[in-house]
Design an enzyme around this catalytic site. Structure first.
Site, PDB file in Angstrom:
ATOM      1  N   TYR A  19      -2.977 -12.822  -4.003  1.00 48.16           N
ATOM      2  CA  TYR A  19      -2.285 -12.366  -5.362  1.00 48.16           C
ATOM      3  C   TYR A  19      -1.029 -12.305  -5.392  1.00 48.16           C
ATOM      4  O   TYR A  19      -0.212 -12.110  -6.170  1.00 48.16           O
ATOM      5  CB  TYR A  19      -2.744 -10.449  -5.581  1.00 48.16           C
ATOM      6  CG  TYR A  19      -3.136  -9.800  -3.960  1.00 48.16           C
ATOM      7  CD1 TYR A  19      -1.179  -9.363  -3.967  1.00 48.16           C
ATOM      8  CD2 TYR A  19      -3.561  -9.929  -4.034  1.00 48.16           C
ATOM      9  CE1 TYR A  19      -0.723  -8.404  -2.754  1.00 48.16           C
ATOM     10  CE2 TYR A  19      -3.569  -9.088  -2.129  1.00 48.16           C
ATOM     11  CZ  TYR A  19      -2.103  -8.452  -1.935  1.00 48.16           C
ATOM     12  OH  TYR A  19      -1.921  -7.671  -0.500  1.00 48.16           O
ATOM     13  N   ASP A  63     -13.225  -3.538   1.315  1.00 52.30           N
ATOM     14  CA  ASP A  63     -12.496  -4.310   0.455  1.00 52.30           C
ATOM     15  C   ASP A  63     -14.574  -5.211  -0.361  1.00 52.30           C
ATOM     16  O   ASP A  63     -14.110  -6.317  -1.284  1.00 52.30           O
ATOM     17  CB  ASP A  63     -12.383  -6.028   1.713  1.00 52.30           C
ATOM     18  CG  ASP A  63     -11.188  -5.480   2.014  1.00 52.30           C
ATOM     19  OD1 ASP A  63     -10.312  -4.984   1.473  1.00 52.30           O
ATOM     20  OD2 ASP A  63     -11.065  -6.250   3.345  1.00 52.30           O
ATOM     21  N   GLY A  86      -6.412 -12.229  -6.862  1.00 52.59           N
ATOM     22  CA  GLY A  86      -6.871 -10.675  -6.385  1.00 52.59           C
ATOM     23  C   GLY A  86      -6.195  -9.400  -6.475  1.00 52.59           C
ATOM     24  O   GLY A  86      -6.629  -8.256  -6.015  1.00 52.59           O
ATOM     25  N   GLY A 133     -13.381 -16.173   6.856  1.00 55.65           N
ATOM     26  CA  GLY A 133     -12.415 -15.472   7.543  1.00 55.65           C
ATOM     27  C   GLY A 133     -13.492 -14.097   7.101  1.00 55.65           C
ATOM     28  O   GLY A 133     -13.975 -13.608   6.579  1.00 55.65           O
ATOM     29  N   GLY A 134     -12.183 -13.240   7.474  1.00 53.64           N
ATOM     30  CA  GLY A 134     -12.528 -11.064   7.013  1.00 53.64           C
ATOM     31  C   GLY A 134     -12.949 -10.810   5.758  1.00 53.64           C
ATOM     32  O   GLY A 134     -13.842 -10.520   5.404  1.00 53.64           O
ATOM     33  N   ALA A 135     -12.133 -11.355   4.854  1.00 54.56           N
ATOM     34  CA  ALA A 135     -12.267 -11.802   3.444  1.00 54.56           C
ATOM     35  C   ALA A 135     -13.415 -12.118   2.746  1.00 54.56           C
ATOM     36  O   ALA A 135     -14.626 -11.152   2.159  1.00 54.56           O
ATOM     37  CB  ALA A 135     -10.984 -12.012   2.810  1.00 54.56           C
ATOM     38  N   LYS A 188      -9.193  -6.157  11.130  1.00 54.16           N
ATOM     39  CA  LYS A 188     -10.114  -6.252  10.737  1.00 54.16           C
ATOM     40  C   LYS A 188     -11.761  -5.643  11.535  1.00 54.16           C
ATOM     41  O   LYS A 188     -12.438  -4.987  11.663  1.00 54.16           O
ATOM     42  CB  LYS A 188     -10.940  -6.137   9.204  1.00 54.16           C
ATOM     43  CG  LYS A 188      -9.918  -6.574   8.318  1.00 54.16           C
ATOM     44  CD  LYS A 188      -9.651  -6.610   6.860  1.00 54.16           C
ATOM     45  CE  LYS A 188      -8.489  -6.560   6.338  1.00 54.16           C
ATOM     46  NZ  LYS A 188      -8.543  -7.397   4.728  1.00 54.16           N
ATOM     47  N   SER A 216       0.720  -1.516  -0.320  1.00 52.06           N
ATOM     48  CA  SER A 216      -0.046   0.056   0.055  1.00 52.06           C
ATOM     49  C   SER A 216       0.989   1.410  -0.282  1.00 52.06           C
ATOM     50  O   SER A 216       1.096   1.959  -0.635  1.00 52.06           O
ATOM     51  CB  SER A 216      -1.484   0.438   1.149  1.00 52.06           C
ATOM     52  OG  SER A 216      -1.833  -0.858   0.769  1.00 52.06           O
ATOM     53  N   ARG A 247     -12.414 -24.385   6.403  1.00 52.80           N
ATOM     54  CA  ARG A 247     -11.570 -25.695   6.949  1.00 52.80           C
ATOM     55  C   ARG A 247     -12.272 -25.636   8.615  1.00 52.80           C
ATOM     56  O   ARG A 247     -13.426 -26.894   9.283  1.00 52.80           O
ATOM     57  CB  ARG A 247     -10.414 -24.944   7.400  1.00 52.80           C
ATOM     58  CG  ARG A 247      -9.677 -26.261   8.109  1.00 52.80           C
ATOM     59  CD  ARG A 247      -8.111 -25.791   7.779  1.00 52.80           C
ATOM     60  NE  ARG A 247      -7.721 -24.505   9.081  1.00 52.80           N
ATOM     61  CZ  ARG A 247      -7.207 -23.789   8.384  1.00 52.80           C
ATOM     62  NH1 ARG A 247      -5.338 -24.482   8.247  1.00 52.80           N
ATOM     63  NH2 ARG A 247      -6.445 -22.589   9.222  1.00 52.80           N
TER      64      ARG A 247
HETATM   65  P1  NAP Z   1      -8.609 -14.228   8.474  1.00 52.68           P
HETATM   66  O1  NAP Z   1      -9.449 -13.889   8.640  1.00 52.68           O
HETATM   67  O2  NAP Z   1      -7.524 -14.826   9.582  1.00 52.68           O
HETATM   68  O3  NAP Z   1      -9.385 -14.990   7.289  1.00 52.68           O
HETATM   69  C1  NAP Z   1      -7.935 -16.378   6.845  1.00 52.68           C
HETATM   70  C2  NAP Z   1      -9.253 -18.182   6.297  1.00 52.68           C
HETATM   71  O4  NAP Z   1      -8.524 -18.613   5.835  1.00 52.68           O
HETATM   72  C3  NAP Z   1     -10.378 -18.685   7.470  1.00 52.68           C
HETATM   73  O5  NAP Z   1     -11.076 -18.295   6.288  1.00 52.68           O
HETATM   74  C4  NAP Z   1      -8.805 -19.739   8.031  1.00 52.68           C
HETATM   75  O6  NAP Z   1      -9.617 -20.859   7.514  1.00 52.68           O
HETATM   76  C5  NAP Z   1      -8.273 -19.673   6.021  1.00 52.68           C
HETATM   77  N1  NAP Z   1      -7.305 -20.949   5.861  1.00 52.68           N
HETATM   78  C6  NAP Z   1      -6.278 -20.211   6.198  1.00 52.68           C
HETATM   79  N2  NAP Z   1      -4.495 -21.237   6.120  1.00 52.68           N
HETATM   80  C7  NAP Z   1      -5.554 -22.214   5.788  1.00 52.68           C
HETATM   81  C8  NAP Z   1      -5.862 -23.561   4.840  1.00 52.68           C
HETATM   82  N3  NAP Z   1      -4.173 -23.127   5.214  1.00 52.68           N
HETATM   83  N4  NAP Z   1      -6.616 -23.997   4.642  1.00 52.68           N
HETATM   84  C9  NAP Z   1      -7.384 -23.674   4.393  1.00 52.68           C
HETATM   85  N5  NAP Z   1      -8.107 -22.476   4.725  1.00 52.68           N
HETATM   86  C10 NAP Z   1      -7.176 -22.117   5.990  1.00 52.68           C
HETATM   87  O7  NAP Z   1      -7.932 -13.752   7.151  1.00 52.68           O
HETATM   88  P2  NAP Z   1      -9.121 -12.063   6.113  1.00 52.68           P
HETATM   89  O8  NAP Z   1      -9.177 -11.483   5.984  1.00 52.68           O
HETATM   90  O9  NAP Z   1      -9.906 -13.504   5.181  1.00 52.68           O
HETATM   91  O10 NAP Z   1      -7.921 -12.941   4.332  1.00 52.68           O
HETATM   92  C11 NAP Z   1      -7.245 -14.331   3.562  1.00 52.68           C
HETATM   93  C12 NAP Z   1      -6.688 -13.975   3.019  1.00 52.68           C
HETATM   94  O11 NAP Z   1      -7.225 -12.976   2.230  1.00 52.68           O
HETATM   95  C13 NAP Z   1      -5.430 -13.492   2.909  1.00 52.68           C
HETATM   96  O12 NAP Z   1      -4.559 -14.368   1.852  1.00 52.68           O
HETATM   97  C14 NAP Z   1      -5.472 -11.604   2.214  1.00 52.68           C
HETATM   98  O13 NAP Z   1      -4.305 -11.587   1.409  1.00 52.68           O
HETATM   99  C15 NAP Z   1      -6.243 -11.988   0.871  1.00 52.68           C
HETATM  100  N6  NAP Z   1      -7.565 -10.437   1.198  1.00 52.68           N
HETATM  101  C16 NAP Z   1      -7.068  -9.746  -0.144  1.00 52.68           C
HETATM  102  C17 NAP Z   1      -8.154  -8.656  -0.323  1.00 52.68           C
HETATM  103  C18 NAP Z   1      -7.573  -8.332  -2.407  1.00 52.68           C
HETATM  104  O14 NAP Z   1      -7.402  -7.072  -2.306  1.00 52.68           O
HETATM  105  N7  NAP Z   1      -7.327  -8.969  -2.672  1.00 52.68           N
HETATM  106  C19 NAP Z   1      -8.372  -8.109   0.186  1.00 52.68           C
HETATM  107  C20 NAP Z   1      -8.541  -8.875   1.730  1.00 52.68           C
HETATM  108  C21 NAP Z   1      -7.862  -9.895   1.961  1.00 52.68           C
HETATM  109  P3  NAP Z   1     -10.292 -21.313   9.583  1.00 52.68           P
HETATM  110  O15 NAP Z   1     -11.483 -20.129   9.831  1.00 52.68           O
HETATM  111  O16 NAP Z   1      -9.990 -22.524   9.252  1.00 52.68           O
HETATM  112  O17 NAP Z   1      -8.907 -20.354  10.499  1.00 52.68           O
END
Ligand code: NAP
Length: 509
Positions: free
Chosen positions: A455, A334, A476, A362-364, A298, A251, A384
């Protein structure tokens, strides 16, 4: 205005001069770290200021203070004396500054320095942590009016950086150098003006033989060009991104490039934080006007909001804070970033009649599911940890399941679009994560439209498998750019300047 001081850490004077020549335009002054020189070279330091052609600090750092000098104190002092000897009336030929530790008491050395206009930097280093009594320390270290006090302390937490920032404010008006060393303190090196610091030490860190003279130093071109350090004044609007560990973030390169192109007096910095409470105190002290919020804050940020958008209320996650006269406004970019990106990719106005699988809860995923519902999709959520999928699906009455055989079977009925929202496949977590594919049990038929929010890398294991099966795939990156453009509008109240778009990239720092 605070100055950029390039630390010279090569092992010969000649190589230091070569490096200085290459980076001259980015630096206002240099620090010769004579402790990094080969022993024979140390004997020749006297002529360095004249050869450097800019103000130079002479520093011979002991190993206990993070330096490389392991000889005795006698040898170190005589080397310092050698650097100050034969002073010339033309002060540009002398060292402009000499760094003398607060516990070193050699009055003849100090006298020699003062006689020929070499200013004393009275320094204190704590390589292990941040002292509790910093304001007292800063006030008491200076022995005479023309000395500059330097306090460089290791930040092991966001609270440590806050301590230094507040100490600097208490000692306003006193000429000083304040550094919070280490990853947590990176912004103390960029916002030197705001921290009340006379200079920022940085390194020519892309040179193979130049190394960071202290933990957390910023690369000199990055400081000068990316952060436009020389333009930062107390009037500069401060924005940033917070998260943990926030080891790599794209960013700053996006926002700082836009600010530069539109000639805004604004800077965007990384705020790695182990405590969101302390970071919000720091934001107040630094008059931060906008914050991007990333993993893992978040949700944790929500109690700090004075008011919030409808999206934040329903999604329960906030990625953008904007300071308004009424306090912090929380929004979520997002959500729109995601739907704009996917609808453009699909060339569709909405998701009506689309049956979609979302991997992750998760959050996304919460932002993604909110938008899919708003725009008419029928959704299956697989995660998961199954109960999180159930909890996310409940308010929308969507289907849910685990990332197991039963869950994967359910995808048969939800496969117009498949969206991967977990961090599986993402670089920078651990080496195994990059090859991880949370849908490994699913066989793509080739007609699915597939999006991965990750991404980095551009093609995750999941996307590669989908692409090999003949699916249209998108990562992404486009979503990231779109959500950042919405953040820009939130921060500045202006439309994103589209004519700059092709010149703005998400480089990594
Ligand atoms: P988060 O709130 O920590 O959630 C993580 C999610 O991933 C949970 O559902 C978790 O499952 C799951 N997970 C993690 N490792 C895993 C694995 N090895 N196998 C299966 N499931 C797994 O994170 P978040 O904010 O949602 O972000 C998730 C991803 O989205 C990140 O890579 C982030 O960079 C990306 N993102 C991209 C953008 C964009 O603009 N392109 C915007 C936001 C986020 P559990 O619940 O079982 O732990």
């Amino acid at each position: 205005m605070a100055k950029i001081c390039l630390c010279m850490t090569a092992n010969t004077l000649g190589r230091n001069l070569e490096i200085l020549e290459k980076y001259r335009k980015y630096a206002d002054m240099a620090e010769l770290r004579a402790d990094c020189l080969d022993p024979d070279e140390r004997l020749l330091i006297r002529r360095f200021p004249e050869q450097a052609g800019m103000p130079v600090i002479l520093t011979i750092r002991r190993d206990i203070d993070g330096g490389h000098f392991v000889g005795g104190e006698g040898a170190r002092i005589s080397l310092m004396a050698r650097g100050l000897a034969y002073a010339e009336a033309d002060r540009r030929r002398n060292f402009a500054y000499v760094d003398i530790e607060e516990d070193l008491n050699i009055s003849s050395l100090e006298e020699a320095a003062r006689t020929f206009g070499t200013r004393i930097i009275r320094s204190y280093h704590n390589m292990k942590g941040t002292d509790a009594d910093l304001p007292v320390k800063i006030r008491s270290m200076r022995r005479s009016g023309d000395e500059i006090v330097k306090v460089a302390v290791m930040a092991n937490s966001t609270r440590d950086v806050l301590e230094l920032l507040c100490a600097g404010k208490e000692c306003e008006g006193q000429e000083k150098i304040l550094v919070s060393m280490g990853h947590f303190g990176i912004y103390s090196r960029i916002l030197s003006e705001q921290f009340g610091s006379f200079l920022s030490y940085c390194g020519a860190l892309s040179e193979p033989d130049a190394f960071s003279a202290a933990p957390g130093q910023v690369e000199v071109r990055e400081l000068a060009n990316l952060y436009r350090f020389r333009n930062i004044t107390k009037a500069t609007k401060v924005y940033g991104v917070t998260g943990y560990p926030l080891k790599a973030t794209s960013s700053p390169s996006f926002f700082n490039t836009v600010f530069e192109l539109e000639e805004s007096n604004a800077v965007y910095v990384p705020f790695p934080a182990d405590s969101i409470t302390d970071l919000m105190e720091i934001s107040k002290e630094l008059n931060v006007e906008g914050l991007s919020v990333t993993v893992p804050y978040k949700e944790a940020i929500i109690p700090f909001l004075d008011f919030q958008s409808d999206e934040v209320r329903v999604i329960g996650a906030c990625n953008t804070l904007t300071l308004t006269p009424q306090g912090w406004l929380g929004t979520n970019t997002d959500a729109r970033g995601f739907s704009d990106s996917l609808l453009t990719f699909l060339n569709k106005p909405n998701f009506k009649r689309q049956r979609v699988t979302v991997i992750g809860a998760g959050g996304a995923a919460r932002s993604v599911v909110f938008e899919l519902h708003r725009l008419g999709a029928k959704v299956l959520i697989l995660n998961r940890t199954v109960h999180k999928a159930r909890r996310l699906a409940a308010p929308y009455k969507f289907a849910w399941g685990g990332l197991d055989e039963q869950g994967i079977e359910k995808m048969e009925k939800y496969r117009d679009i498949i969206i991967q929202t977990t961090s599986a496949g993402m670089e920078g977590i651990n080496p195994d994560n990059v090859s991880s594919d949370p849908t490994a049990m699913y066989n793509f038929c080739g007609r699915e439209e597939v999006m991965d929010l990750v991404y980095k890398p551009k093609m995750t294991a999941f996307l590669k498998r989908a692409s090999n099966a003949g699916c249209n795939v998108q990562n992404g990156y486009d979503m990231l750019i779109r959500q950042a453009r919405y953040q820009y509008t939130q921060f500045t109240g202006k439309e994103f300047p589209e004519h700059f778009f092709s010149r703005v990239q998400f480089g990594e720092i």
